[in-house]
Design a protein around this motif. Structure first.
Motif, PDB file in Angstrom:
ATOM      1  N   ASP A  15      29.161 -52.743  -7.098  1.00 55.10           N
ATOM      2  CA  ASP A  15      30.096 -52.245  -6.094  1.00 55.10           C
ATOM      3  C   ASP A  15      31.313 -51.655  -6.795  1.00 55.10           C
ATOM      4  O   ASP A  15      31.907 -52.313  -7.654  1.00 55.10           O
ATOM      5  N   GLN A  17      34.916 -48.812  -6.577  1.00 53.95           N
ATOM      6  CA  GLN A  17      35.898 -48.057  -5.818  1.00 53.95           C
ATOM      7  C   GLN A  17      36.375 -46.871  -6.651  1.00 53.95           C
ATOM      8  O   GLN A  17      36.296 -46.900  -7.875  1.00 53.95           O
ATOM      9  N   ARG A  20      34.270 -41.244  -3.973  1.00 47.97           N
ATOM     10  CA  ARG A  20      33.987 -41.052  -2.559  1.00 47.97           C
ATOM     11  C   ARG A  20      33.023 -39.867  -2.415  1.00 47.97           C
ATOM     12  O   ARG A  20      33.446 -38.709  -2.432  1.00 47.97           O
ATOM     13  N   GLU A  51      30.964 -38.492   8.784  1.00 46.09           N
ATOM     14  CA  GLU A  51      31.222 -39.110   7.486  1.00 46.09           C
ATOM     15  C   GLU A  51      29.919 -39.439   6.775  1.00 46.09           C
ATOM     16  O   GLU A  51      28.954 -39.902   7.401  1.00 46.09           O
ATOM     17  N   SER A  53      27.614 -41.703   4.909  1.00 46.96           N
ATOM     18  CA  SER A  53      27.530 -43.162   4.772  1.00 46.96           C
ATOM     19  C   SER A  53      26.643 -43.590   3.606  1.00 46.96           C
ATOM     20  O   SER A  53      26.715 -44.739   3.172  1.00 46.96           O
ATOM     21  N   GLY A  54      25.812 -42.670   3.091  1.00 41.89           N
ATOM     22  CA  GLY A  54      25.017 -43.059   1.940  1.00 41.89           C
ATOM     23  C   GLY A  54      23.856 -42.123   1.662  1.00 41.89           C
ATOM     24  O   GLY A  54      23.606 -41.158   2.386  1.00 41.89           O
ATOM     25  N   TYR A  67      25.497 -46.365  -0.937  1.00 44.68           N
ATOM     26  CA  TYR A  67      26.018 -46.372   0.429  1.00 44.68           C
ATOM     27  C   TYR A  67      27.397 -47.017   0.501  1.00 44.68           C
ATOM     28  O   TYR A  67      27.804 -47.779  -0.389  1.00 44.68           O
ATOM     29  N   ASN A  68      28.105 -46.685   1.570  1.00 42.54           N
ATOM     30  CA  ASN A  68      29.451 -47.182   1.816  1.00 42.54           C
ATOM     31  C   ASN A  68      29.354 -48.628   2.311  1.00 42.54           C
ATOM     32  O   ASN A  68      29.083 -48.880   3.486  1.00 42.54           O
ATOM     33  N   THR A  70      31.729 -50.877   2.582  1.00 38.71           N
ATOM     34  CA  THR A  70      32.807 -51.227   3.498  1.00 38.71           C
ATOM     35  C   THR A  70      32.449 -50.816   4.921  1.00 38.71           C
ATOM     36  O   THR A  70      32.648 -51.581   5.873  1.00 38.71           O
ATOM     37  N   PRO A  93      37.437 -47.260   0.384  1.00 43.81           N
ATOM     38  CA  PRO A  93      36.091 -47.789   0.629  1.00 43.81           C
ATOM     39  C   PRO A  93      35.437 -48.295  -0.654  1.00 43.81           C
ATOM     40  O   PRO A  93      35.721 -47.795  -1.744  1.00 43.81           O
ATOM     41  N   TRP A  95      31.872 -48.575  -2.513  1.00 46.45           N
ATOM     42  CA  TRP A  95      30.530 -48.004  -2.495  1.00 46.45           C
ATOM     43  C   TRP A  95      29.599 -48.855  -3.344  1.00 46.45           C
ATOM     44  O   TRP A  95      29.972 -49.304  -4.432  1.00 46.45           O
TER      45      TRP A  95
END
Length: 242
Positions: A15, A17, A20, A51, A53-54, A67-68, A70, A93, A95
């Motif tokens: 995971d 950050q 984006r 948006e 998402s993945g 994928y996001n 959050t 978010p 990811w």
């Protein structure tokens, strides 16, 4: 004889950050087929409204998902992943980069049993980040000839393994309690709507009467239900049930 754990599927993930992804990034991924040629994998772009998402790559023995996390936890409720993130930026978010290995892939990669998978998780991560890669656009027509995006070698170098956090047990219990309270309030508000009662104390009294009737009709004492669940929690945490 000795018990041998044989996994049918293993997921390794990280995971992060700061990155984006956008719609255009979907075309910057390439992956390796079984015989090591580079190609565009079977892939899907996922969205939540406007948006991204993945992304999902592959459909066979190896599958990659980006994928996001959050967003997923917001939509489907917190799964507890945030308990491992420590002091993360709540305004950004998180990811998740995740590689799924099914039984066939685990055998081919010579990690067929439980201990082998645990010892080989770093190798699985390395294989996954070699199998799929993110490229920087260049003048070449084929994405497979583009240089790797600097993000990807950094991801490939990450150490895969859970952080040691002595607070994790308490925080997971707190998260579980929060989910139970949230669900309880939701059910009470639904009961209030059905009985046309907007006073929380009166709704709780109605819930008590209905709950006692329900337990009596089932013929299972409430304390037995509680003790069963307490025993399950004790088995998970390795503690003595009260």
């Amino acid at each position: 004889g000795p018990v041998v754990l044989i996994p049918s599927r293993i997921d390794v993930c990280a995971d992060i950050q700061g990155w984006r992804p956008h719609h255009a990034d979907f075309q910057r991924f390439v992956c390796r087929a079984r015989y090591r040629e580079l190609h565009q994998p079977d892939a899907e772009l996922h969205g939540f409204g406007n948006e991204v998402s993945g992304f999902t790559f592959g459909k066979g023995a190896v599958v990659a998902r980006i994928y996001n996390k959050t967003l997923e936890q917001t939509v489907h409720r917190d799964t507890g992943a945030s308990l491992l993130w420590g002091d993360y930026d709540r305004d950004q978010p998180v990811w998740r980069i995740e590689f799924q290995f099914r039984r066939k892939a685990l055998i081919e990669l010579q990690v067929p049993d439980g201990p082998g998978v645990l010892n080989g998780r770093q190798g699985l991560w390395r294989y996954g980040t070699d199998w799929l890669s993110l490229r920087q656009r260049s003048s070449h027509q084929k994405p497979s000839r583009w240089p790797e995006d600097p993000l990807w070698p950094w991801l490939r170098s990450l150490a895969i393994g859970l952080p040691c956090n002595p607070l994790i047990r308490r925080r997971i219990r707190e998260a579980n309690l929060s989910r139970v309270v949230s669900g309880l309030v939701g059910y009470l508000s639904s009961l209030g709507a059905l009985t046309q009662t907007d006073d929380m104390v009166r709704v709780m009294n109605n819930a008590l009467v209905l709950g006692l009737r329900y337990v009596d009709e089932r013929g299972v004492p409430f304390d037995r239900l509680v003790n069963r669940k307490a025993a399950r929690h004790a088995a998970v945490w390795g503690e003595t049930a009260v």
